[in-house]
Design an enzyme around this catalytic site. Structure first.
Site, mmCIF file in Angstrom:
data_model
loop_
_atom_site.group_PDB
_atom_site.id
_atom_site.type_symbol
_atom_site.label_atom_id
_atom_site.label_comp_id
_atom_site.label_asym_id
_atom_site.label_seq_id
_atom_site.Cartn_x
_atom_site.Cartn_y
_atom_site.Cartn_z
ATOM 1 N N LYS A 69 0.822 -1.208 0.000
ATOM 2 C CA LYS A 69 0.000 0.000 0.000
ATOM 3 C C LYS A 69 0.856 1.258 0.000
ATOM 4 C CE LYS A 69 -3.871 -2.183 2.429
ATOM 5 N NZ LYS A 69 -4.660 -2.205 3.688
ATOM 6 N N CYS A 172 20.627 2.585 -9.091
ATOM 7 C CA CYS A 172 19.543 3.411 -9.617
ATOM 8 C C CYS A 172 20.001 4.625 -10.408
ATOM 9 C CB CYS A 172 18.636 3.861 -8.461
ATOM 10 S SG CYS A 172 17.711 2.501 -7.700
ATOM 11 N N PHE A 223 10.368 -3.209 -6.391
ATOM 12 C CA PHE A 223 11.228 -3.253 -7.573
ATOM 13 C C PHE A 223 10.585 -3.995 -8.746
ATOM 14 C CE2 PHE A 223 14.459 -2.540 -4.243
ATOM 15 C CZ PHE A 223 15.017 -1.385 -4.770
ATOM 16 N N HIS A 312 14.138 10.220 -10.513
ATOM 17 C CA HIS A 312 14.059 8.787 -10.210
ATOM 18 C C HIS A 312 13.359 8.576 -8.869
ATOM 19 C CE1 HIS A 312 15.170 4.557 -9.875
ATOM 20 N NE2 HIS A 312 15.450 4.831 -8.623
ATOM 21 N N GLY A 314 13.059 6.557 -6.046
ATOM 22 C CA GLY A 314 13.516 5.433 -5.237
ATOM 23 C C GLY A 314 12.378 4.874 -4.407
ATOM 24 N N ALA A 317 8.762 8.263 -0.384
ATOM 25 C CA ALA A 317 9.336 9.158 0.630
ATOM 26 C C ALA A 317 10.343 10.124 0.012
ATOM 27 C CB ALA A 317 9.996 8.344 1.739
ATOM 28 N N ASN A 345 10.045 0.606 -9.013
ATOM 29 C CA ASN A 345 11.420 1.101 -9.126
ATOM 30 C C ASN A 345 12.175 0.104 -9.996
ATOM 31 O OD1 ASN A 345 14.153 1.683 -8.813
ATOM 32 N ND2 ASN A 345 13.979 2.211 -6.649
#
Length: 392
Positions: A69, A172, A223, A312, A314, A317, A345
């Site tokens: 979630k 990343c 991911f 990007h 990640g 947050a 991601n």
């Protein structure tokens, strides 16, 4: 058919709205994407994942449900499937030495996805594969000699004199690193055309859940796999349709933060540890980094909300912290948030999935759209990679 129609539409738009690229500056001439066939819906992930790894721990189920979630991801594409687990059941066994099996899966899948993304990109570009002079190949998901760059070159039918550069295990920010090097190549080799590919799968990092390794569950919920490809070159010809100018690139690392994102390769695959302080570290340093990039536009009146943004994600947050710190309007990071929803991601690929969404939004706006923008990615180091880009 869809790709052909899009190219025709882009050229029609370009004829009436295109800004002129600066002479000698690298531009993005085409972009392609590719994904494995297995699509994972976040709604069904928990039951499917726990069934595949034969886990009936209610606390792990509850934790994974919560993560599904909070990540905001809706769909992802994965190389791992039921068929994979049936063929390699040892992947779900704690402590099992499975690096050989993981590389057997990943090495083949990574090149195949890069190949498909490259074909899509070359088709959009509209020129012959023989016109590609350089290849920049990025992946944190395979490991072998020779590398995937050589296998990809052979599959595409590139010249045996194509100049190759390969980046392994940057994480990343690898896509932006590859774009920075492709820019340098294009600008210092007149007439060159650089194929940049990124391709990633999380096979090396797939592990059965363990309460001592909570980040493994984050990976299971966040991911995704896929590939991307760009053609980059300076001084576009009349037949080419550049949509982005790569104006200026910047990389920096934050001293003393090497342990915040930590990845180790072992007999069991790759294990990751992600420090809780990562979003705050990025938030504390991002404003100065962005100002350095914006200053290169040469316009003292340019504000952060005047830009388009490709960041990007990640995770949510990082986007939330960046939006608050830089006082960005909510719509500025919408393409980044939507890429996270659609693909998860996907490591080094993700920045290009976002750029494709940004391209679509700018096409809708025409000449009324933002001219300048920033592309940002973060990874191990902690490393910041950034681009000042100009919409054409």
């Amino acid at each position: 058919m869809l790709a052909t129609g899009r190219v025709a539409k882009q050229k029609e738009i370009a004829q009436s709205t295109r800004r002129v690229a600066n002479q000698g500056k690298a531009t993005v001439l085409a972009l392609g994407k590719a994904f494995p066939s297995n699509v994972v819906s976040q709604e069904n992930l928990v039951e499917e994942y726990l069934r595949e790894i034969k886990c009936d721990d209610p606390s792990i189920k509850e934790k994974l449900q919560h993560l599904c979630k909070t990540t905001t991801v809706k769909t992802r594409y994965t190389v791992m499937s039921s068929e994979t687990m049936q063929k390699y059941p040892e992947l779900a066994t704690e402590g099992s030495p499975t690096i050989k099996q993981r590389l057997e899966i990943a090495n083949e899948a990574v090149v195949q996805m890069a190949y498909e993304a490259s074909l899509a990109c070359i088709k959009e570009w509209g020129r012959e594969v023989e016109d590609i002079t350089h290849l920049v190949y990025v992946s944190s998901s395979e490991f072998r000699l020779p590398g995937g760059d050589l296998y990809l070159s052979a599959q595409l039918g590139l010249s045996n004199e194509v100049q190759r550069v390969m980046f392994y295990f940057l994480g990343c920010y690898g896509g932006v690193s590859g774009m920075r090097v492709a820019k340098d190549i294009a600008e210092n080799n007149p007439g060159s055309r650089v194929l940049l590919t990124t391709s990633e799968t999380m096979v090396l990092g797939f592990r059965p859940p363990n309460k001592a390794r909570p980040y493994d569950l984050v990976g299971a919920a966040l991911f995704g796999d896929g590939a991307a490809a760009l053609i980059i070159g300076a001084d576009p010809t009349e037949s080419e349709n550049p949509f982005m100018e790569l104006h200026y690139a910047l990389q920096q690392f934050l001293p003393g933060t090497q342990g915040v994102i930590d990845g180790r390769l072992s007999e069991e695959g790759i294990s990751f540890k992600l420090g809780r302080e990562l979003p705050q570290k990025i938030e504390d340093n991002i404003e100065e980094f962005c100002k350095k990039l914006v200053a290169k536009a040469g316009s003292g009146s340019l504000e952060l909300n005047d830009l388009f943004w490709a960041v990007h994600p990640g995770g949510p947050a990082i986007l939330n912290g960046l939006e608050t710190k830089l006082k960005l309007k909510p719509e500025k990071l919408e393409c980044s948030r939507q890429a996270l929803v659609d693909y998860g991601n996907a490591s080094s690929n993700t920045i290009f999935y976002i750029m494709d969404k940004v391209r679509g939004e700018l096409e809708k706006k025409g000449r009324g759209g933002e001219e300048w923008g920033l592309g940002l990615a973060f990874g191990p180091g902690i490393t910041f990679e950034g681009f000042l880009m100009r919409s054409l």
